[in-house]
Design an enzyme around this catalytic site. Structure first.
Site, PDB file in Angstrom:
ATOM      1  N   TYR A 114      -2.351  -9.533   0.076  1.00 37.52           N
ATOM      2  CA  TYR A 114      -1.342  -8.982   0.986  1.00 37.52           C
ATOM      3  C   TYR A 114      -0.683 -10.115   1.755  1.00 37.52           C
ATOM      4  CZ  TYR A 114       0.436  -6.677   5.215  1.00 37.52           C
ATOM      5  OH  TYR A 114       1.217  -6.251   6.250  1.00 37.52           O
ATOM      6  N   HIS A 154     -10.644  -1.988  -0.091  1.00 42.02           N
ATOM      7  CA  HIS A 154     -11.271  -1.407   1.102  1.00 42.02           C
ATOM      8  C   HIS A 154     -12.168  -0.222   0.745  1.00 42.02           C
ATOM      9  CE1 HIS A 154      -8.423  -3.226   4.103  1.00 42.02           C
ATOM     10  NE2 HIS A 154      -7.612  -3.229   3.066  1.00 42.02           N
ATOM     11  N   TYR A 209       0.829  -1.203   0.000  1.00 42.35           N
ATOM     12  CA  TYR A 209       0.000   0.000   0.000  1.00 42.35           C
ATOM     13  C   TYR A 209       0.867   1.258   0.000  1.00 42.35           C
ATOM     14  CZ  TYR A 209      -4.105  -2.793   1.298  1.00 42.35           C
ATOM     15  OH  TYR A 209      -5.135  -3.684   1.312  1.00 42.35           O
ATOM     16  N   ARG A 238      -3.489 -12.533   2.946  1.00 44.49           N
ATOM     17  CA  ARG A 238      -4.865 -12.104   2.699  1.00 44.49           C
ATOM     18  C   ARG A 238      -5.178 -12.286   1.221  1.00 44.49           C
ATOM     19  NH1 ARG A 238      -7.727  -7.272   4.348  1.00 44.49           N
ATOM     20  NH2 ARG A 238      -9.239  -8.956   4.430  1.00 44.49           N
ATOM     21  N   HIS A 260      -8.161  -7.823  -2.184  1.00 42.08           N
ATOM     22  CA  HIS A 260      -9.348  -7.149  -1.657  1.00 42.08           C
ATOM     23  C   HIS A 260      -9.251  -5.661  -1.915  1.00 42.08           C
ATOM     24  CE1 HIS A 260      -6.238  -6.991   1.439  1.00 42.08           C
ATOM     25  NE2 HIS A 260      -6.784  -5.848   1.818  1.00 42.08           N
TER      26      HIS A 260
END
Ligand code: MBD
Ligand code: FE
Length: 309
Positions: free
Chosen positions: A197, A223, A163, A218, A221
């Protein structure tokens, strides 16, 4: 270790002293919490025969966690952030506030103040050669009516699963935008398909997960914070269908209603219609929010976040 001293009058009085129960200054709520934490800690030490060596390992672990800024990652990985969702879900159910798109965890990687645009945005800075993604949808209320002028605050990882801001090699606010919907609650954006992630392999969170025999991955995805005047703030994520870790998320955020179909297209004409060339992906996902007349519910919960004043 068979000696039992934790419940003696002397130790119990000592824990009251250490937690400030015997003075009139300070913060009563903090005193209550610290008192309980101390009592539970000495019980754990006694009942599980925690050795001084184990105790100091744990103290050092907390220092490592802080030094790497991974406390928020660890609470996600231990399922405690998901547990808070379960508590809020149960409270909502009891209060008759059910329905709409389910909440799921915020995670530790939000950054406040992403660029704001109307109705549409491009999230990526063009430097990541990932598959182009077009996502769109509508924000509605429980009656199916469009919610005008909703702020869709969206953030996701790049193709390396990292990120912007936390990954200093990315440009400022890369893959982070706030989009104000039109009067019909519509939003749309162009971005790139994120990768899943993985916890930093050399970090303290992964170190503990290894001890638990667990992975730190993870599924891919995206958010969202969804917020509109007169409606309840929604913190949620979508998971992309067909992902290896879709039902094996180390942070337990996947919910059936949040799995979004991602459709890949190789059709040159369809690509051209989008103004791109080659393979691309599309997601359509609508959000349904509850109405609310309290400012408390309309805002996101208080929490220390990057760049949030
Ligand atoms: C993430 O991207 C995330 O969303 C969570 C909850 C934890 C770690 C990384
Ligand atoms: Fe995330």
């Amino acid at each position: 270790m068979t000696v039992k001293i934790a419940q003696t009058e002397g130790v119990q009085q000592f824990l009251k002293e250490a937690s400030g129960q015997l003075n009139d200054a300070g913060n009563p709520r903090v005193k209550t919490l610290v008192h309980r934490i101390l009592k539970d800690t000495v019980n754990i030490i006694e009942e599980l025969s925690v050795t001084p060596e184990e105790f100091w390992k744990a103290v050092n672990y907390l220092n490592e966690l802080g030094a790497r800024q991974e406390a928020g990652l660890l609470v996600a990985g231990l399922g405690l952030e998901h547990y808070l969702d379960l508590v809020m879900d149960a409270q909502d159910e009891e209060a008759g506030k059910s329905g709409g798109t389910p909440r799921t965890i915020e995670g530790p990687l939000y950054v406040a103040g992403a660029p704001l645009s109307k109705v549409e945005a491009r999230l990526d800075d063009g430097t990541d050669a990932g598959t182009v993604l077009f996502m769109k949808g509508q924000v509605k209320d429980l009656d199916g009516k469009p919610v005008a002028n909703t702020i869709v605050d969206v953030w996701h990882a790049n193709t390396g699963g990292t990120y912007s801001y936390f990954d200093g090699t990315q440009s400022e606010f890369n893959l982070r935008r706030r989009i104000e919907t039109d009067a019909q609650g519509n939003y749309r954006f162009r971005s790139i398909v994120p990768s899943g992630y993985g916890c930093p392999p050399d970090g303290p969170t992964q170190k503990l997960l290894d001890q638990l025999g667990r992975h730190g991955q993870r599924p891919a995805h995206i958010h969202f914070f969804i917020s509109a005047p007169g409606h309840r703030h929604l913190t949620t994520q979508i998971n992309l269908s067909g992902e290896q870790y879709l039902h094996d998320d180390f942070a337990y955020a996947t919910r059936d209603e949040l799995i979004a179909d991602i459709r890949f297209s190789e059709d040159p004409a369809a690509a051209r219609a989008h103004g791109v060339e080659g393979r691309f992906a599309e997601i359509a996902f609508d959000f349904t929010v509850q109405s609310s007349d309290t400012t408390q519910e309309q805002g996101r919960m208080e929490r220390v976040r990057a760049l949030e004043s």
